[in-house]
Motif scaffolding. Structure first.
Motif, PDB file in Angstrom:
ATOM      1  N   LYS A 103     -18.077   7.919  16.464  1.00  0.00           N
ATOM      2  CA  LYS A 103     -17.654   7.033  15.381  1.00  0.00           C
ATOM      3  C   LYS A 103     -16.153   7.151  15.127  1.00  0.00           C
ATOM      4  O   LYS A 103     -15.501   6.176  14.734  1.00  0.00           O
ATOM      5  CB  LYS A 103     -18.433   7.354  14.107  1.00  0.00           C
ATOM      6  CG  LYS A 103     -18.186   6.374  12.973  1.00  0.00           C
ATOM      7  CD  LYS A 103     -19.063   6.675  11.777  1.00  0.00           C
ATOM      8  CE  LYS A 103     -18.813   5.663  10.656  1.00  0.00           C
ATOM      9  NZ  LYS A 103     -19.636   5.938   9.460  1.00  0.00           N
ATOM     10  N   SER A 104     -15.594   8.337  15.343  1.00  0.00           N
ATOM     11  CA  SER A 104     -14.159   8.553  15.098  1.00  0.00           C
ATOM     12  C   SER A 104     -13.279   7.915  16.168  1.00  0.00           C
ATOM     13  O   SER A 104     -12.069   7.797  15.995  1.00  0.00           O
ATOM     14  CB  SER A 104     -13.861  10.058  15.045  1.00  0.00           C
ATOM     15  OG  SER A 104     -13.932  10.634  16.345  1.00  0.00           O
ATOM     16  N   SER A 153     -16.735  12.377  10.637  1.00  0.00           N
ATOM     17  CA  SER A 153     -16.019  11.415  11.483  1.00  0.00           C
ATOM     18  C   SER A 153     -14.647  11.093  10.903  1.00  0.00           C
ATOM     19  O   SER A 153     -13.671  10.911  11.644  1.00  0.00           O
ATOM     20  CB  SER A 153     -16.832  10.140  11.683  1.00  0.00           C
ATOM     21  OG  SER A 153     -16.941   9.397  10.489  1.00  0.00           O
ATOM     22  N   GLU A 154     -14.544  11.034   9.567  1.00  0.00           N
ATOM     23  CA  GLU A 154     -13.251  10.776   8.932  1.00  0.00           C
ATOM     24  C   GLU A 154     -12.283  11.932   9.164  1.00  0.00           C
ATOM     25  O   GLU A 154     -11.097  11.724   9.407  1.00  0.00           O
ATOM     26  CB  GLU A 154     -13.438  10.546   7.426  1.00  0.00           C
ATOM     27  CG  GLU A 154     -14.045   9.197   7.074  1.00  0.00           C
ATOM     28  CD  GLU A 154     -13.182   8.028   7.535  1.00  0.00           C
ATOM     29  OE1 GLU A 154     -11.950   8.093   7.342  1.00  0.00           O
ATOM     30  OE2 GLU A 154     -13.739   7.064   8.095  1.00  0.00           O
ATOM     31  N   VAL A 155     -12.795  13.152   9.076  1.00  0.00           N
ATOM     32  CA  VAL A 155     -11.952  14.337   9.298  1.00  0.00           C
ATOM     33  C   VAL A 155     -11.456  14.386  10.744  1.00  0.00           C
ATOM     34  O   VAL A 155     -10.325  14.790  11.021  1.00  0.00           O
ATOM     35  CB  VAL A 155     -12.735  15.624   8.956  1.00  0.00           C
ATOM     36  CG1 VAL A 155     -11.926  16.865   9.327  1.00  0.00           C
ATOM     37  CG2 VAL A 155     -13.105  15.653   7.483  1.00  0.00           C
ATOM     38  N   ASP A 169     -20.675  10.932   8.287  1.00  0.00           N
ATOM     39  CA  ASP A 169     -19.602  10.007   7.904  1.00  0.00           C
ATOM     40  C   ASP A 169     -18.335  10.762   7.512  1.00  0.00           C
ATOM     41  O   ASP A 169     -17.233  10.407   7.938  1.00  0.00           O
ATOM     42  CB  ASP A 169     -20.058   9.115   6.743  1.00  0.00           C
ATOM     43  CG  ASP A 169     -21.109   8.099   7.180  1.00  0.00           C
ATOM     44  OD1 ASP A 169     -21.078   7.686   8.358  1.00  0.00           O
ATOM     45  OD2 ASP A 169     -21.963   7.737   6.357  1.00  0.00           O
ATOM     46  N   LYS A 170     -18.489  11.827   6.708  1.00  0.00           N
ATOM     47  CA  LYS A 170     -17.310  12.608   6.326  1.00  0.00           C
ATOM     48  C   LYS A 170     -16.698  13.296   7.544  1.00  0.00           C
ATOM     49  O   LYS A 170     -15.482  13.337   7.710  1.00  0.00           O
ATOM     50  CB  LYS A 170     -17.659  13.648   5.261  1.00  0.00           C
ATOM     51  CG  LYS A 170     -16.422  14.473   4.867  1.00  0.00           C
ATOM     52  CD  LYS A 170     -16.689  15.532   3.818  1.00  0.00           C
ATOM     53  CE  LYS A 170     -15.402  16.297   3.513  1.00  0.00           C
ATOM     54  NZ  LYS A 170     -15.606  17.374   2.525  1.00  0.00           N
ATOM     55  N   ALA A 187     -20.574  11.686  15.135  1.00  0.00           N
ATOM     56  CA  ALA A 187     -19.311  11.650  14.402  1.00  0.00           C
ATOM     57  C   ALA A 187     -18.125  11.506  15.343  1.00  0.00           C
ATOM     58  O   ALA A 187     -17.167  10.771  15.047  1.00  0.00           O
ATOM     59  CB  ALA A 187     -19.157  12.916  13.555  1.00  0.00           C
ATOM     60  N   LYS A 239     -10.820  11.887  12.785  1.00  0.00           N
ATOM     61  CA  LYS A 239      -9.895  10.810  13.152  1.00  0.00           C
ATOM     62  C   LYS A 239      -8.460  11.312  13.216  1.00  0.00           C
ATOM     63  O   LYS A 239      -8.068  12.203  12.488  1.00  0.00           O
ATOM     64  CB  LYS A 239      -9.998   9.656  12.150  1.00  0.00           C
ATOM     65  CG  LYS A 239     -11.225   8.789  12.351  1.00  0.00           C
ATOM     66  CD  LYS A 239     -11.291   7.682  11.312  1.00  0.00           C
ATOM     67  CE  LYS A 239     -12.540   6.836  11.498  1.00  0.00           C
ATOM     68  NZ  LYS A 239     -12.678   5.810  10.436  1.00  0.00           N
ATOM     69  N   SER A 240      -7.690  10.722  14.103  1.00  0.00           N
ATOM     70  CA  SER A 240      -6.271  11.034  14.352  1.00  0.00           C
ATOM     71  C   SER A 240      -6.085  12.249  15.247  1.00  0.00           C
ATOM     72  O   SER A 240      -4.964  12.608  15.595  1.00  0.00           O
ATOM     73  CB  SER A 240      -5.468  11.236  13.059  1.00  0.00           C
ATOM     74  OG  SER A 240      -5.629  12.542  12.527  1.00  0.00           O
ATOM     75  N   THR A 264      -6.886  21.099  13.461  1.00  0.00           N
ATOM     76  CA  THR A 264      -7.650  20.873  12.237  1.00  0.00           C
ATOM     77  C   THR A 264      -8.905  21.727  12.332  1.00  0.00           C
ATOM     78  O   THR A 264      -9.783  21.461  13.150  1.00  0.00           O
ATOM     79  CB  THR A 264      -8.038  19.392  12.071  1.00  0.00           C
ATOM     80  OG1 THR A 264      -6.857  18.594  11.978  1.00  0.00           O
ATOM     81  CG2 THR A 264      -8.871  19.191  10.812  1.00  0.00           C
ATOM     82  N   ASP A 313     -23.012  15.951   7.382  1.00  0.00           N
ATOM     83  CA  ASP A 313     -22.485  14.748   6.739  1.00  0.00           C
ATOM     84  C   ASP A 313     -21.661  13.999   7.784  1.00  0.00           C
ATOM     85  O   ASP A 313     -20.440  14.151   7.869  1.00  0.00           O
ATOM     86  CB  ASP A 313     -21.636  15.127   5.523  1.00  0.00           C
ATOM     87  CG  ASP A 313     -21.183  13.913   4.721  1.00  0.00           C
ATOM     88  OD1 ASP A 313     -21.232  12.785   5.250  1.00  0.00           O
ATOM     89  OD2 ASP A 313     -20.753  14.108   3.573  1.00  0.00           O
TER      90      ASP A 313
END
Length: 216
Positions: A98-99, A59-61, A56-57, A95, A63-64, A29, A54
Motif C-alpha cells: 500500500k505504501s 503503511s503511512e509510516v 493503514d497506520k 502495508a 511511505k517516503s 525510520t 494497524d
C-alpha cells in the motif's frame, strides 16, 4: 542517501541492524512497539511507535522510504506468538504494498531450512519446545505469504541454526534453502555478520522473491 524503514528495531537482530545501517550512512525510520526502548540519538534515526497490525497506520509510516527491512517478532514470551506472527506479517506485506515500496527484506527463521532432501530443521526435533511455535510460524509465513507474493521484490533471509553475539568478521557463506553448517555439523552466525549481510543485500540486491541463508 537511502531511506530505510526497519520494523522491530529494538529486538536482538533489529538493534544490530540499526547499528549497521547508521554506520553506513542510511536514514533509518525505526518502527517499534515501545519507542522508549531505543536510546540512540543519532541524527539519521527517527523512532516511531506503531502496531504492525494497524495496516493503514503502518503503511503511512513506511511511505517516503526506499525499502523496508522487517525484524518483526511479537515477543518470545507472547502466548499467542504463532498467530500473531502470521497476522503481523500479513499486515506488514499489505502495508508495504500500500505504501508503494517495492523492496521488502525480512529476517526469516532457520526452521524451514533443509538438512536433507525433504527434511527441514523443524523435522529433526532439535528445536526447543519453548520456541517451536515461533519457528513454525515463520516457516508458515514463508510458505503461505512470501512464496506466493509476486508484486513485491522480497527476500526472506534465514540465519544459521544459532545466531548469537560475536564479531563482525565478514567471512561467511551464503546459500539458498539448505542449512549451512561446518564439518562438525555446527550451524552458526554472529548477529553482527548477519546484519552486515542483510545490509549488503540491501545495497547490492542479489536475491529476488526468494529465501537465502547464511552460516560459517
Amino acid at each position: 542517501m537511502k531511506k530505510v524503514a526497519l520494523i522491530g528495531a529494538s529486538g536482538f537482530i533489529g538493534s544490530e541492524l540499526v547499528k549497521e545501517l547508521l554506520t553506513r550512512g542510511y536514514q533509518v525510520t525505526a518502527i517499534v512497539r515501545s519507542a522508549e526502548k531505543i536510546k540512540n540519538n543519532d541524527k539519521n534515526l527517527k523512532v516511531v511507535s506503531a502496531n504492525v497490525l494497524d495496516m493503514d497506520k503502518l503503511s503511512e509510516v513506511l511511505k517516503s522510504n526506499d525499502a523496508v527491512i522487517s525484524a518483526y517478532n511479537p515477543g518470545w514470551t507472547n502466548p499467542n506468538i504463532y498467530d500473531d506472527t502470521i497476522k503481523g506479517y500479513r499486515s506488514i506485506i499489505e502495508a508495504v504494498k500500500k505504501s508503494g515500496i517495492k523492496r521488502l527484506q525480512a529476517v526469516g527463521g532457520a526452521g524451514s531450512l533443509q538438512v536433507a532432501p525433504g527434511k527441514t530443521v523443524v523435522d529433526t526435533g532439535v528445536i526447543p519446545d519453548e520456541i517451536l511455535p515461533a519457528v513454525k510460524a515463520m516457516a508458515q509465513v514463508l510458505k503461505d505469504q512470501f512464496l506466493p507474493e509476486k508484486d513485491l521484490d522480497w527476500v526472506f533471509f534465514s540465519p544459521a541454526g544459532t545466531i548469537e553475539p560475536g564479531e563482525r568478521t565478514g567471512k561467511y557463506r551464503l546459500g539458498l534453502d539448505t542449512l549451512i553448517a561446518d564439518d562438525q555439523g555446527n550451524s552458526k552466525i554472529s548477529v553482527q555478520d548477519y546484519a552486515k549481510a542483510m545490509v549488503d543485500e540491501l545495497e547490492n540486491p542479489k536475491h529476488h522473491q526468494q529465501r537465502f541463508t547464511i552460516g560459517y
